[in-house]
Design a protein around this motif. Structure first.
Motif, PDB file in Angstrom:
ATOM      1  N   GLN A 147       0.919  -1.398  -0.257  1.00  0.00           N
ATOM      2  CA  GLN A 147      -0.136  -0.124  -0.108  1.00  0.00           C
ATOM      3  C   GLN A 147       0.873   1.006   0.027  1.00  0.00           C
ATOM      4  OE1 GLN A 147      -3.380  -0.265  -0.010  1.00  0.00           O
ATOM      5  NE2 GLN A 147      -3.131  -2.407  -0.297  1.00  0.00           N
ATOM      6  N   CYS A 148       0.965   1.998  -1.254  1.00  0.00           N
ATOM      7  CA  CYS A 148       1.940   3.069  -1.326  1.00  0.00           C
ATOM      8  C   CYS A 148       1.927   3.787  -2.382  1.00  0.00           C
ATOM      9  CB  CYS A 148       3.397   2.077  -1.246  1.00  0.00           C
ATOM     10  SG  CYS A 148       4.816   3.378  -0.787  1.00  0.00           S
ATOM     11  N   TYR A 176       0.572  -5.194  -7.179  1.00  0.00           N
ATOM     12  CA  TYR A 176      -0.062  -4.887  -5.815  1.00  0.00           C
ATOM     13  C   TYR A 176      -1.255  -3.560  -6.132  1.00  0.00           C
ATOM     14  CZ  TYR A 176       3.524  -7.347  -3.341  1.00  0.00           C
ATOM     15  OH  TYR A 176       4.561  -8.207  -2.927  1.00  0.00           O
ATOM     16  N   GLY A 178      -2.749  -1.615  -4.442  1.00  0.00           N
ATOM     17  CA  GLY A 178      -2.756  -0.434  -3.576  1.00  0.00           C
ATOM     18  C   GLY A 178      -1.403   0.287  -3.932  1.00  0.00           C
ATOM     19  N   CYS A 212       3.914   8.019   0.307  1.00  0.00           N
ATOM     20  CA  CYS A 212       4.373   6.985   0.975  1.00  0.00           C
ATOM     21  C   CYS A 212       5.988   6.962   0.969  1.00  0.00           C
ATOM     22  CB  CYS A 212       3.597   5.775   0.618  1.00  0.00           C
ATOM     23  SG  CYS A 212       4.514   4.153   1.266  1.00  0.00           S
TER      24      CYS A 212
END
Length: 314
Positions: A147-148, A176, A178, A212
């Motif tokens: 998540q980034c 991914y 996210g 992030c």
């Protein structure tokens, strides 16, 4: 299958015979845009001096036309061999053909060349840039659970290092949902541009508090960018995670300070392997792998200490 350059030894290549006389080798270097590049150049010069090789060194100042001019000068001087660290991948076939016609062997180091005839050079000694990008991305995905929102600072446009690292990184984060790159811009592999471009990105991203991580194609850009992050009132390594490539000496101080989270190692010590190949080629060896792969570790805030102490002692 590609063989690791770490297993390449001069003794096994040459056997009992030796190249009869001192060699003259032309070396066309990209430039001096980073600490890694400077260490690379110094390492090649030191290795040439140790072996009694007359090294003709040319700094291209990041311009391919300067490299081509230097290579043609090496050919005119009748050097025994040429080593090239190419600025970009394309545009090399004509000058490599000239070297071939002059029967001067060429070894490619670091970045790649895109030619449709790999007989135009003896071998390429370099890391797997795609794998470097994968290593950086895998570390970041593990650290963030995938998540980034990521900012990317690219290297020189058209260079194999930038192309490969981008490819490998994107391959991993593409798995991914996210994770995504929200901004990507070149900072030309330099610290000054890294700071300048990161300042611009932080302003465009409302100060950067929603970001992030920062992913940079080399440590120099990362070191410049962390200055910009700090000046924006954020803590690099905490508010914005930082992952890069090269593992230059300065990055270990940044790892210790907590400003950088991870750096994938790329060894600058390419002179020895290149000269091993040249000496073996001139002694009659011809069956070289076309890509001799140098592997590298990934250093993090958890495992940097031993390497940091080792480098301080040298």
């Amino acid at each position: 299958m590609n063989k690791s350059i770490m297993g390449l030894a001069l003794a096994s290549l040459l056997g009992a015979s030796q190249v009869a006389s001192a060699l003259t080798v032309g070396f066309s270097q990209v430039g001096s845009e980073s600490g890694w590049r400077t260490t690379f150049s110094e390492s090649v010069k030191a290795e040439a001096d140790k072996r009694g090789i007359d090294l003709k060194f040319s700094d291209a100042q990041q311009k391919q036309e300067n490299q081509i001019k230097a290579i043609r000068s090496f050919i005119a001087q009748g050097v025994d061999a040429i080593v090239v660290a190419p600025v970009v991948e394309t545009g090399w076939r004509p000058v490599l053909m000239e070297a071939r016609r002059a029967r001067i062997p060429v070894v490619i180091v670091d970045r790649n060349v895109a030619v449709n005839n790999d007989q135009l050079y003896v071998t390429r000694i370099a890391p797997n840039f795609v794998d470097e990008g994968r290593k950086a991305a895998n570390w970041l995905m593990d650290a963030t659970d995938g998540q980034c929102d990521i900012v990317e600072l690219q290297g020189t446009v058209g260079s194999s290092a930038a192309i490969g690292r981008m490819e490998g990184f994107n391959e991993v984060i593409g798995k991914y949902e996210g994770a995504k790159i929200v901004r990507s811009q070149t900072a030309e592999f330099t610290r000054a541009k890294g700071k300048e471009v990161m300042e611009s990105i932080l302003k465009a991203e409302g100060g950067g508090k929603e970001l992030c991580a920062l992913w940079t194609h080399n440590d120099e850009m990362a070191l410049g960018a962390i200055q910009a992050i700090r000046e924006a009132g954020l803590k690099p390594g905490e508010d914005i995670l930082v992952v890069s490539v090269d593992a230059v000496d300065d990055i270990f101080s940044a790892l210790k300070a907590g400003d950088v989270n991870a750096s994938v190692e790329m060894s600058p010590h390419l002179g020895g392997p290149a000269f091993d190949v040249i000496e073996a080629y001139l002694d009659g060896k011809r069956d070289f792998e076309k890509w001799m792969v140098m592997d590298g570790r990934i250093f993090t805030q958890e495992n940097y200490q031993d390497e940091y102490e080792l480098r301080k002692s040298q």
